[in-house]
Design a protein around this motif. Structure first.
Motif, mmCIF file in Angstrom:
data_model
loop_
_atom_site.group_PDB
_atom_site.id
_atom_site.type_symbol
_atom_site.label_atom_id
_atom_site.label_comp_id
_atom_site.label_asym_id
_atom_site.label_seq_id
_atom_site.Cartn_x
_atom_site.Cartn_y
_atom_site.Cartn_z
ATOM 1 N N THR A 33 -1.208 -5.082 6.183
ATOM 2 C CA THR A 33 -2.260 -4.196 6.676
ATOM 3 C C THR A 33 -2.087 -2.806 6.081
ATOM 4 N N ARG A 34 -3.183 -2.048 6.093
ATOM 5 C CA ARG A 34 -3.160 -0.653 5.639
ATOM 6 C C ARG A 34 -3.964 0.185 6.614
ATOM 7 N N ARG A 35 -3.584 1.437 6.711
ATOM 8 C CA ARG A 35 -4.321 2.388 7.546
ATOM 9 C C ARG A 35 -5.267 3.154 6.630
ATOM 10 N N VAL A 36 -6.571 3.155 6.983
ATOM 11 C CA VAL A 36 -7.586 3.734 6.104
ATOM 12 C C VAL A 36 -8.596 4.568 6.889
ATOM 13 N N PHE A 37 -9.201 5.533 6.159
ATOM 14 C CA PHE A 37 -10.370 6.257 6.643
ATOM 15 C C PHE A 37 -11.583 5.469 6.175
ATOM 16 N N ILE A 38 -12.489 5.171 7.093
ATOM 17 C CA ILE A 38 -13.729 4.496 6.719
ATOM 18 C C ILE A 38 -14.881 5.411 7.105
ATOM 19 N N LYS A 39 -15.586 5.910 6.097
ATOM 20 C CA LYS A 39 -16.746 6.779 6.329
ATOM 21 C C LYS A 39 -17.994 5.920 6.203
ATOM 22 N N TYR A 40 -18.747 5.866 7.304
ATOM 23 C CA TYR A 40 -19.986 5.099 7.297
ATOM 24 C C TYR A 40 -21.172 6.037 7.052
ATOM 25 N N GLU B 220 -5.816 -6.414 4.206
ATOM 26 C CA GLU B 220 -6.349 -6.217 2.853
ATOM 27 C C GLU B 220 -7.680 -6.956 2.680
ATOM 28 N N ASP B 221 -7.762 -8.163 3.229
ATOM 29 C CA ASP B 221 -9.006 -8.938 3.119
ATOM 30 C C ASP B 221 -10.157 -8.233 3.829
ATOM 31 N N ASP B 222 -9.879 -7.669 5.012
ATOM 32 C CA ASP B 222 -10.925 -6.951 5.741
ATOM 33 C C ASP B 222 -11.361 -5.700 4.984
ATOM 34 N N ILE B 223 -10.413 -5.022 4.349
ATOM 35 C CA ILE B 223 -10.754 -3.820 3.571
ATOM 36 C C ILE B 223 -11.660 -4.203 2.396
ATOM 37 N N LYS B 224 -11.313 -5.288 1.708
ATOM 38 C CA LYS B 224 -12.157 -5.751 0.599
ATOM 39 C C LYS B 224 -13.549 -6.104 1.098
#
Length: 169
Positions: A57-64, A103-107
């Motif tokens: 897993t990775r921690r990410v900023f997701i801007k919608y 990673e799959d969810d991020i992709k």
């Protein structure tokens, strides 16, 4: 003499029986220890297999996209594997979530039409600025200049005659 011999034989038989009984107990204890070691080994291997089967897993900023919050949340609920997805922060004013995802969810999220950008949320640490701890002195009035004044290059502007007169803050 016959009685003493009988007692002696009887004591030998009792001692032999006692030692054979002790031998049986020792063998049982060894068998239990062996079984315990086998169970422990199996449990360790199962735990390792479970740990290695967990996705990274990775921690990410997701801007919608602006105005697409509800649509993004609905799509997120459909796409993400809920076991490994975790919401950390919701920056509503910035249209941004901080999340931990596989990673799959991020992709998958990169293909989402409601997402403007995805960036890694790297760890940040306080920065030591040596000049920030040394007070500066103005030559005219012996006042202390905060370190930020030099960082924004205010003294160079002062030399041009701009001192901030008439400015309300």
């Amino acid at each position: 003499m016959r009685i003493s011999t009988s007692i002696f034989v009887l004591s030998l038989v009792t001692a032999a029986h006692g030692s054979s009984h002790q031998l049986e107990e020792d063998q049982q204890q060894q068998q239990q220890n062996t079984n315990l070691r086998r169970k422990t080994y199996a449990l360790e291997n199962t735990t390792t297999a479970i740990e290695s089967s967990q996705p990274s897993t990775r921690r990410v900023f997701i801007k919608y996209r602006h105005g697409q919050r509800r649509s993004f949340q609905t799509d997120l609920a459909k796409r993400s594997s809920s076991l490994y997805t975790k919401m950390h922060y919701d920056f509503d004013q910035m249209d941004t979530f901080v999340m931990t995802m596989t990673e799959d969810d991020i992709k998958s999220m990169k293909q989402n039409k409601f997402i403007e950008s995805i960036h890694e949320d790297v760890k940040r640490y306080p920065q030591y600025i040596e000049d920030s701890i040394k007070p500066r002195q103005l030559l005219e009035n012996s006042q202390t200049i905060p370190y930020g004044i030099n960082m924004v290059q205010a003294p160079e502007v002062w030399k041009l005659g701009y001192k901030g007169q008439g400015v309300k803050v």
